[in-house]
Design an enzyme around this catalytic site. Sequence first.
Site, PDB file in Angstrom:
ATOM      1  N   ASP A 260      24.653  37.382  24.862  1.00  0.00           N
ATOM      2  CA  ASP A 260      25.305  38.061  23.730  1.00  0.00           C
ATOM      3  C   ASP A 260      25.062  39.564  23.875  1.00  0.00           C
ATOM      4  O   ASP A 260      23.915  39.995  23.975  1.00  0.00           O
ATOM      5  CB  ASP A 260      24.690  37.531  22.417  1.00  0.00           C
ATOM      6  CG  ASP A 260      25.233  38.243  21.181  1.00  0.00           C
ATOM      7  OD1 ASP A 260      26.276  38.908  21.290  1.00  0.00           O
ATOM      8  OD2 ASP A 260      24.599  38.118  20.120  1.00  0.00           O
ATOM      9  N   ASP A 266      23.050  49.558  20.553  1.00  0.00           N
ATOM     10  CA  ASP A 266      22.041  50.046  19.600  1.00  0.00           C
ATOM     11  C   ASP A 266      20.668  50.098  20.263  1.00  0.00           C
ATOM     12  O   ASP A 266      19.879  51.012  20.015  1.00  0.00           O
ATOM     13  CB  ASP A 266      21.979  49.129  18.373  1.00  0.00           C
ATOM     14  CG  ASP A 266      23.315  49.044  17.661  1.00  0.00           C
ATOM     15  OD1 ASP A 266      24.103  49.996  17.772  1.00  0.00           O
ATOM     16  OD2 ASP A 266      23.582  48.016  17.016  1.00  0.00           O
TER      17      ASP A 266
HETATM   18  O1  RIB Z   1      26.087  47.029  16.985  1.00  0.00           O
HETATM   19  C1  RIB Z   1      25.924  45.768  16.425  1.00  0.00           C
HETATM   20  C2  RIB Z   1      25.984  45.844  14.935  1.00  0.00           C
HETATM   21  O2  RIB Z   1      27.269  46.250  14.545  1.00  0.00           O
HETATM   22  C3  RIB Z   1      25.734  44.539  14.247  1.00  0.00           C
HETATM   23  O3  RIB Z   1      24.374  44.293  13.983  1.00  0.00           O
HETATM   24  C4  RIB Z   1      26.597  44.636  12.996  1.00  0.00           C
HETATM   25  O4  RIB Z   1      25.860  44.729  11.826  1.00  0.00           O
HETATM   26  C5  RIB Z   1      27.486  45.858  13.208  1.00  0.00           C
HETATM   27  O5  RIB Z   1      27.086  46.895  12.438  1.00  0.00           O
END
Ligand code: RIB
Length: 320
Positions: A260, A266
């Site tokens: 995934d 992030d």
């Molecule tokens: O980048 C992933 C995130 O994008 C997820 O956790 C979801 O909340 C969206 O904001």
Amino acid sequence: MPRPHSNDPGSVFVFGSVNIDLVCRVNSIARPGETVLSPRYEQLFGGKGANQAVAAARASGEGGRVSFVGAVGSDDLGVAATEQLKAEGIDTDGLQIVSERTGCAFISIDARGENAITVASGANRLPEAAKIDPSVFDKANILVLQMEVPLGESLAAARLMHAAGGRVVVNLAPVPGDLSRDDLTGLVSEADILVVNESELEAASALSEGAGGTVAEKAADLSRRFGLAVIATLGAEGVIVSQMDGTAQTIPALAVEVVDTTGAGDTFVGVLAVALSSGLSEAEAAGRAAVAASLSCRKVGAQTAMPRAEEIEAALAGRP
Ligand code: RIB
């Protein structure tokens, strides 16, 4: 060039979104008008801002180096999300409790690990930069921004960070549907480092009527024209770090079995921020972040799969 900063070095401030993620695994993602079935859903912690704060806290290997400000509702989801951030050692004292419900993201993941996400922004529409305690900016030397909270508030936070002498990392994710050329110009002029994936780079180049060409050429063009470092993340192809003096470096990703990719970007941004706050160069920081982002693709969920400092060190040590 890092700006001189007299404050305590090595601390990261993330201003951004908090979501609860409702995640379904499907064979293929539903097309418009189609319904697909999934055996069940999982409720996980997410939101690009919160995810980046968690990635930074885990990579820092110690508590107290990451502060987070965003907005949640006074509902159970907001309480749970706040507790989760605290459990990661993140300073949440500035979290704003607002009248809207806590943000929720509806995520489908297909058999190849690709995802499609719809975010119900809710409380994420309401955080205010003016309400942030000034001491948060004084403590941090890196501010991290993404695009799930109002642009004007992010720009205001960036100005406050610069006034306090720190640097600003902007992750252009997701690109707002109504982003104008002026918005983009305002944003990049408040950024010291811009992090984009391929489609975000494409959008930024098109909006600013930049040069076409390869990813590396587009990144170099943005770097030169706006006077900032541009880091383009290319998934399994690695990362390109482009400097305003025209130099560029390509950094490979780590080969992993992808389950995934949610939250990989992030993870990259959070780990990059901690490394920059510790004094690493953009290229060194991007190298650590690329390894961490690869590691984060091995499990379902954004925060679930984010590596800790020891795992990143081990992967870096084992890398050819
Ligand atoms: O980048 C992933 C995130 O994008 C997820 O956790 C979801 O909340 C969206 O904001």
